[in-house]
Write an enzyme that holds these catalytic residues in place. Structure first.
Site, PDB file in Angstrom:
ATOM      1  N   ASP A  54      -2.869 -16.603  46.124  1.00  0.00           N
ATOM      2  CA  ASP A  54      -1.851 -17.438  46.051  1.00  0.00           C
ATOM      3  C   ASP A  54      -0.603 -16.441  45.532  1.00  0.00           C
ATOM      4  OD1 ASP A  54      -1.861 -19.954  47.122  1.00  0.00           O
ATOM      5  OD2 ASP A  54      -2.235 -20.686  45.162  1.00  0.00           O
ATOM      6  N   LYS A  76       4.064 -17.921  49.745  1.00  0.00           N
ATOM      7  CA  LYS A  76       5.342 -17.825  50.334  1.00  0.00           C
ATOM      8  C   LYS A  76       5.616 -16.212  50.295  1.00  0.00           C
ATOM      9  CE  LYS A  76       7.696 -21.777  49.166  1.00  0.00           C
ATOM     10  NZ  LYS A  76       8.395 -22.326  47.811  1.00  0.00           N
ATOM     11  N   MET A 191       7.227 -25.442  36.605  1.00  0.00           N
ATOM     12  CA  MET A 191       7.986 -25.612  37.768  1.00  0.00           C
ATOM     13  C   MET A 191       9.166 -26.453  37.622  1.00  0.00           C
ATOM     14  SD  MET A 191       4.955 -26.431  40.792  1.00  0.00           S
ATOM     15  CE  MET A 191       3.924 -27.478  39.967  1.00  0.00           C
TER      16      MET A 191
END
Ligand code: SAH
Length: 288
Positions: A54, A76, A191
């Site tokens: 990740d 991403k 987050m």
């Protein structure tokens, strides 16, 4: 004559389970510093045929993988949308079915806001054998490197880990901020940076003091670690003023004040630590 002795693999030295062909291990890589990897995680990397990692996993950790292992990125990149969770799970299943020893490497702990549970359930459904290797979660390990203990006997007997993000990217609407604000003296929010203004309003509305200490800890345990100490009242403005970057943790609570005494990382470059940052020691008696 010199006898060349191959080093014994770590898992054999310690009697750890071997990573078998066709298995997937969901492995926590810790918050960044490779020193915070567990021995079992290192052993897994040394045996892997395929590593699927990740965004939050440090390069230096990937370099520990067995030479010849394939290393695949599953996060991403360059603004492109991340592969769907389903696609990542399917890839793990595909690699395992091809007889690979698969390491699914995730930042921090795989079961702490890391979707490790979802991936493991997909493996269960596909009848792929798996093991979970816990990691040091950023909410405690990252805080420790910032000199902030998640708990201190004189400050808090509870700490709550909260996510500021649901699967749609919003602040989860099932969070009872009122109860969190009342019941948990320390909140560690993962987050949360993107939704800082909403989080601040919710915590203030729950009755927390505007001057309550807050720390923003970004890139914790890496060479880019930065800590901004502020208050609930000023947190949004200070985050912008200091250009605080993700990944970051938001720590709300009196434990933040302990940093004046416990910032051991800064002490190595000369910061003078205060032995009693909470002012708990009785003041020395005045001479008559
Ligand atoms: N499973 C991970 C969390 C994944 S969610 C863990 O156990 O740590 C991603 C969030 O974790 C980030 O938005 C941030 O809030 C936090 N995080 C992960 N690594 C971090 C780091 N090195 N420094 C600060 N926050 C970090």
């Amino acid at each position: 004559m010199t006898i060349l002795r191959l080093p014994t693999p770590i898992h054999e030295m310690l009697g750890l389970p071997p990573l078998e062909k066709g298995w997937v291990w969901l492995v926590g890589a810790g918050p960044g510093d490779p020193g915070l990897l567990t021995v079992l995680a290192l052993a897994a990397l040394q045996q892997a045929d395929a590593v699927v990692y990740d965004a939050l996993v440090d390069e230096s950790i990937l370099r520990l993988a067995r030479p010849g292992a394939t290393i695949e990125y599953a996060g991403k990149r360059g603004g492109k949308p991340s592969p769907r969770q389903r696609d990542i799970s399917l890839r793990l299943i595909e690699l395992a079915r091809a007889g690979k020893r698969v390491v699914r490497l995730k930042g921090g702990d795989p079961f702490m806001f890391g979707r490790g549970g979802e991936e493991a359930l997909a493996l269960v459904e596909a009848r792929i054998p798996f093991r979970v290797v816990p990691g040091v979660t950023s909410g405690t390990g990252g805080l420790a490197y910032a000199g902030i203990p998640a708990t201190h006997r004189d400050v808090n007997h509870a700490v709550t880990f909260v996510t500021g993000h649901n699967s749609g990217g919003d602040v989860p609407d099932d969070l009872d901020w009122e109860a969190l604000g009342r019941g948990s003296p320390v909140l560690v929010i993962y987050m949360g940076l993107k939704h800082l203004p909403r989080i601040r309003s919710a915590v203030l509305a729950a009755g927390r003091r505007a001057d309550e200490p807050v720390a923003l800890v970004s890139h914790a345990t890496t060479p880019r670690q930065r800590v901004v100490e502020t208050t609930l009242a000023a947190v949004v403005e200070d985050a912008a003023a200091h250009a605080v970057e993700a990944p970051a943790l938001i720590v709300i609570g009196e434990v933040v004040r302990l940093r004046a005494g416990l910032d051991w990382l800064a002490a190595m470059s000369g910061k003078v630590l205060e032995p009693d940052p909470l002012g708990l020691q009785p003041a020395p008696r005045q001479r008559a």
